[in-house]
Design a protein around this motif. Structure first.
Motif, PDB file in Angstrom:
ATOM      1  N   SER A   1       0.832  -1.199   0.000  1.00  0.00           N
ATOM      2  CA  SER A   1       0.000   0.000   0.000  1.00  0.00           C
ATOM      3  C   SER A   1       0.871   1.255   0.000  1.00  0.00           C
ATOM      4  N   HIS A   2       2.038   1.209   0.710  1.00  0.00           N
ATOM      5  CA  HIS A   2       2.959   2.351   0.660  1.00  0.00           C
ATOM      6  C   HIS A   2       3.423   2.604  -0.769  1.00  0.00           C
ATOM      7  N   LEU A   3       3.794   1.497  -1.442  1.00  0.00           N
ATOM      8  CA  LEU A   3       4.275   1.635  -2.817  1.00  0.00           C
ATOM      9  C   LEU A   3       3.182   2.239  -3.710  1.00  0.00           C
TER      10      LEU A   3
ATOM     11  N   ALA B   1      13.221   8.053   9.203  1.00  0.00           N
ATOM     12  CA  ALA B   1      13.487   6.646   8.924  1.00  0.00           C
ATOM     13  C   ALA B   1      14.971   6.328   9.002  1.00  0.00           C
ATOM     14  N   TYR B   2      15.803   7.222   8.482  1.00  0.00           N
ATOM     15  CA  TYR B   2      17.223   6.869   8.341  1.00  0.00           C
ATOM     16  C   TYR B   2      18.094   7.400   9.469  1.00  0.00           C
ATOM     17  N   THR B   3      17.546   8.258  10.332  1.00  0.00           N
ATOM     18  CA  THR B   3      18.342   8.742  11.459  1.00  0.00           C
ATOM     19  C   THR B   3      18.198   7.742  12.609  1.00  0.00           C
TER      20      THR B   3
ATOM     21  N   TYR C   1      15.487   4.363  -6.846  1.00  0.00           N
ATOM     22  CA  TYR C   1      16.877   4.192  -6.414  1.00  0.00           C
ATOM     23  C   TYR C   1      16.982   4.308  -4.906  1.00  0.00           C
ATOM     24  N   ARG C   2      17.648   3.346  -4.295  1.00  0.00           N
ATOM     25  CA  ARG C   2      17.932   3.419  -2.871  1.00  0.00           C
ATOM     26  C   ARG C   2      19.428   3.223  -2.707  1.00  0.00           C
ATOM     27  N   VAL C   3      20.016   3.946  -1.786  1.00  0.00           N
ATOM     28  CA  VAL C   3      21.444   3.759  -1.536  1.00  0.00           C
ATOM     29  C   VAL C   3      21.633   2.312  -1.087  1.00  0.00           C
TER      30      VAL C   3
HETATM   31  N1  LIG Z   1      17.747  11.771   5.476  1.00  0.00           N
HETATM   32  C1  LIG Z   1      18.409  10.781   4.904  1.00  0.00           C
HETATM   33  N2  LIG Z   1      19.491  10.217   5.533  1.00  0.00           N
HETATM   34  C2  LIG Z   1      20.160   9.224   4.934  1.00  0.00           C
HETATM   35  N3  LIG Z   1      19.859   8.674   3.745  1.00  0.00           N
HETATM   36  C3  LIG Z   1      18.822   9.174   3.081  1.00  0.00           C
HETATM   37  C4  LIG Z   1      18.035  10.228   3.631  1.00  0.00           C
HETATM   38  N4  LIG Z   1      17.065  10.531   2.735  1.00  0.00           N
HETATM   39  C5  LIG Z   1      17.220   9.670   1.706  1.00  0.00           C
HETATM   40  N5  LIG Z   1      18.257   8.856   1.902  1.00  0.00           N
HETATM   41  C6  LIG Z   1      18.736   7.802   0.994  1.00  0.00           C
HETATM   42  O1  LIG Z   1      18.228   8.083  -0.289  1.00  0.00           O
HETATM   43  C7  LIG Z   1      17.490   6.971  -0.797  1.00  0.00           C
HETATM   44  C8  LIG Z   1      16.316   7.462  -1.598  1.00  0.00           C
HETATM   45  O2  LIG Z   1      15.341   8.059  -0.773  1.00  0.00           O
HETATM   46  P1  LIG Z   1      13.851   8.045  -1.214  1.00  0.00           P
HETATM   47  O3  LIG Z   1      13.075   8.778  -0.211  1.00  0.00           O
HETATM   48  O4  LIG Z   1      13.824   8.462  -2.608  1.00  0.00           O
HETATM   49  O5  LIG Z   1      13.476   6.526  -1.192  1.00  0.00           O
HETATM   50  P2  LIG Z   1      13.105   5.626   0.005  1.00  0.00           P
HETATM   51  O6  LIG Z   1      13.068   6.399   1.236  1.00  0.00           O
HETATM   52  O7  LIG Z   1      14.067   4.486  -0.042  1.00  0.00           O
HETATM   53  O8  LIG Z   1      11.668   5.100  -0.410  1.00  0.00           O
HETATM   54  P3  LIG Z   1      10.276   5.842  -0.245  1.00  0.00           P
HETATM   55  O9  LIG Z   1      10.577   7.205   0.250  1.00  0.00           O
HETATM   56  O10 LIG Z   1       9.714   5.822  -1.592  1.00  0.00           O
HETATM   57  O11 LIG Z   1       9.518   5.025   0.695  1.00  0.00           O
HETATM   58  C9  LIG Z   1      17.059   6.231   0.431  1.00  0.00           C
HETATM   59  O12 LIG Z   1      16.897   4.871   0.135  1.00  0.00           O
HETATM   60  C10 LIG Z   1      18.227   6.447   1.377  1.00  0.00           C
HETATM   61  O13 LIG Z   1      19.241   5.520   1.082  1.00  0.00           O
END
Ligand SMILES: Nc1ncnc2c1ncn2[C@@H]1O[C@H](COP(=O)(O)OP(=O)(O)OP(=O)(O)O)[C@@H](O)[C@H]1O
Ligand SMILES: [Mg+2]
Length: 472
Positions: free
Chosen positions: A285-287, A361-363, A404-406
């Motif tokens: 659903s997120h996708l 999410a990433y912090t 793209y995701r890192v």
């Molecule tokens: N604040 C952040 N700190 C660290 N890495 C980040 C941050 N924002 C984005 N990224 C990196 O950039 C990538 C792309 O972010 P993006 O928001 O486009 O995709 P996502 O978060 O993986 O998926 P979605 O947002 O569609 O659920 C992430 O997968 C992450 O690796």
């Protein structure tokens, strides 16, 4: 007239051409007429001089000693009637000839002559007049007038002679023009044929080298369009393939786990399967939501931009974000000042949501995230800063690509968030800068909008708060 280039060109050339013909005819007609008039005038002066040489003074009077037969001879003309008059005493006294010949417009001094147009008994005539000093008799005026029959005839002939060749030339020019334009426009017809013969899938560039210069620029523009169209179609296809692939994984999981759950007798196992199903449903659903947001953000239908305050956009969802930050033990702060721009509030909320979602999410737990809005160097900006792991320099362009995701990023994202951000920013003529915060690791994303002068209505109060989590 719009429909055919050839007609347009012909009309454009025809008008000036006709003007030229008319002007040319007029000029050559005037020149010829002038020359002919001079010659006729000179001939008209001959009888005047002949009569003048036969004038004699007798002390108090002037006499004309020409026999009537000689006078008749002077008056003979094949086409025109010729009249004469000799006036004495400064033009008062008729010595010989017709009485009613019109007098010269200006007084003549002895030895002077003049030509003028006049009317005699309702008929147009040309008159030659000369003042003659007669020995023993004073000054006499000799006038000879002739009707304009042969002059008028000549005028017509001259007009005809100058107009006919010019009209013929003009006519020939129009025919040649018509044919020439057709020849000149041939490459266009060929190009049309070339394009019409293509299949709708054939978006290859149209060859430019064999086209004339004027058409080449048109073909160039067309080719640019084709190449953009090609790129757009290719990217659309990649996007669909990616989206399908991304959807397939959680859906396949859903199916498998649902089937397993159906056959699972043990409640504990069933529970864990249902958890998986819930997770997969959540991801799907997120996708789907991200895909829909992206579709809405893409260029297409025009946006009804309205004045928006970024401060309010962020302020609206503060409670939810604080909730989420507290859940992850993140110190979330807001430093909000008025920042007006023109925009679409729903899309701007999505933009903020995606930036904050990433930051939270990433912090790592215990980290710190700050959202700022305000005006910097005359532009409205929105900033999300965190002290998380940051995005490596080499990845900073790629993270804006779709899906793209890192590599090795945790969490359940699908890689669309930052594409959505950049798409929405693009629709607002805003730019997105990605940097590292000063003095430390982390991510600083700033979106800079064109500033709209502060709206007088309801300015929002500056906010500066931190939701400091209690350590657990
Ligand atoms: N604040 C952040 N700190 C660290 N890495 C980040 C941050 N924002 C984005 N990224 C990196 O950039 C990538 C792309 O972010 P993006 O928001 O486009 O995709 P996502 O978060 O993986 O998926 P979605 O947002 O569609 O659920 C992430 O997968 C992450 O690796
Ligand atoms: Mg994201």
């Amino acid at each position: 007239m719009q429909s055919s280039l050839r007609q347009r060109l012909t009309y454009w050339l025809l008008g000036p051409l006709l003007l030229l013909v008319a002007a040319g005819t007029f000029v050559s007609y005037r020149i010829a007429l002038n020359a002919a008039n001079k010659a006729y005038d000179a001939a008209l002066l001959d009888p005047v001089l002949a009569i003048a040489s036969h004038l004699h003074g007798s002390g108090k009077d002037i006499e004309l000693d020409l026999p009537p037969i000689a006078i008749e001879a002077l008056r003979i003309d094949t086409e025109d009637r010729v009249y004469y008059a000799v006036l004495g005493a400064g033009g008062e006294h008729l010595i010989a000839g017709t009485a009613k010949l019109p007098a010269p417009p200006d007084a003549l001094r002895p030895g002077e002559h003049a030509f003028y147009d006049a009317k005699l008994e309702g008929e147009r005539v040309r008159v030659a007049a000369r003042a003659v000093e007669v020995e023993n008799g004073g000054t006499a005026i000799v006038e000879v007038a002739e009707t304009l029959i042969k002059r008028d005839k000549l005028v017509l002939e001259l007009l005809f002679a100058s107009a006919v060749p010019q009209i013929l030339i003009a006519f020939a020019a129009v025919v040649l023009l018509w044919l020439g334009i057709g020849q000149g426009l041939r490459p266009l017809a060929r190009l049309r044929g070339e394009i019409a013969a293509r299949s709708p899938r054939d978006l290859r560039a149209v060859p430019e080298q064999d086209k004339p210069e004027e058409v080449r620029s048109l073909v160039g523009a067309l080719n640019q369009l084709l190449s953009r169209l090609n790129a757009a179609i290719a990217s659309q296809q990649r996007f669909i393939a990616n989206a399908a692939h991304q959807l397939r994984t959680p859906l396949a999981g859903l199916k498998t786990h649902a089937e397993l759950a159906r056959r699972e007798p043990s409640t504990a196992e069933l529970r864990s399967l249902l958890d998986m199903i819930a997770g997969e449903t959540q991801r799907t659903s997120h996708l789907v939501n991200q895909l829909l947001t992206l579709a809405r953000a893409e260029p297409g239908e025009a946006l009804g931009h309205q004045p928006v305050n970024l401060h309010e956009i962020v302020g609206r969802d503060v409670r939810d974000w604080v909730q989420r930050a507290l859940g992850k033990n993140i110190d979330l702060g807001f430093e909000l000042e008025d920042a007006w721009t023109l925009g679409e509030p729903l899309l701007l909320r999505e933009l903020v949501a995606n930036l904050l979602d990433n930051a939270l999410a990433y912090t790592q737990a215990g980290g710190r995230v700050t959202v700022r809005t305000g005006v910097r160097s005359g532009e409205s900006m929105l900033e999300v800063e965190d002290n998380g792991p940051g995005i490596p320099e080499a990845e900073r362009e790629k993270v804006f690509e779709r899906f793209y995701r890192v590599p090795a990023t945790g969490g359940e994202g699908c890689g669309l968030g930052l594409s959505i951000v950049s798409e929405i920013a693009g629709r607002h003529n805003a730019r997105v800068d990605l940097a590292s915060p000063q003095g430390g690791p982390g991510t600083l994303i700033r979106v800079v909008f064109p500033r709209l002068a502060a709206q007088a209505a309801q300015p929002a109060r500056p906010v500066s708060t931190r939701a400091v989590p209690t350590s657990r």
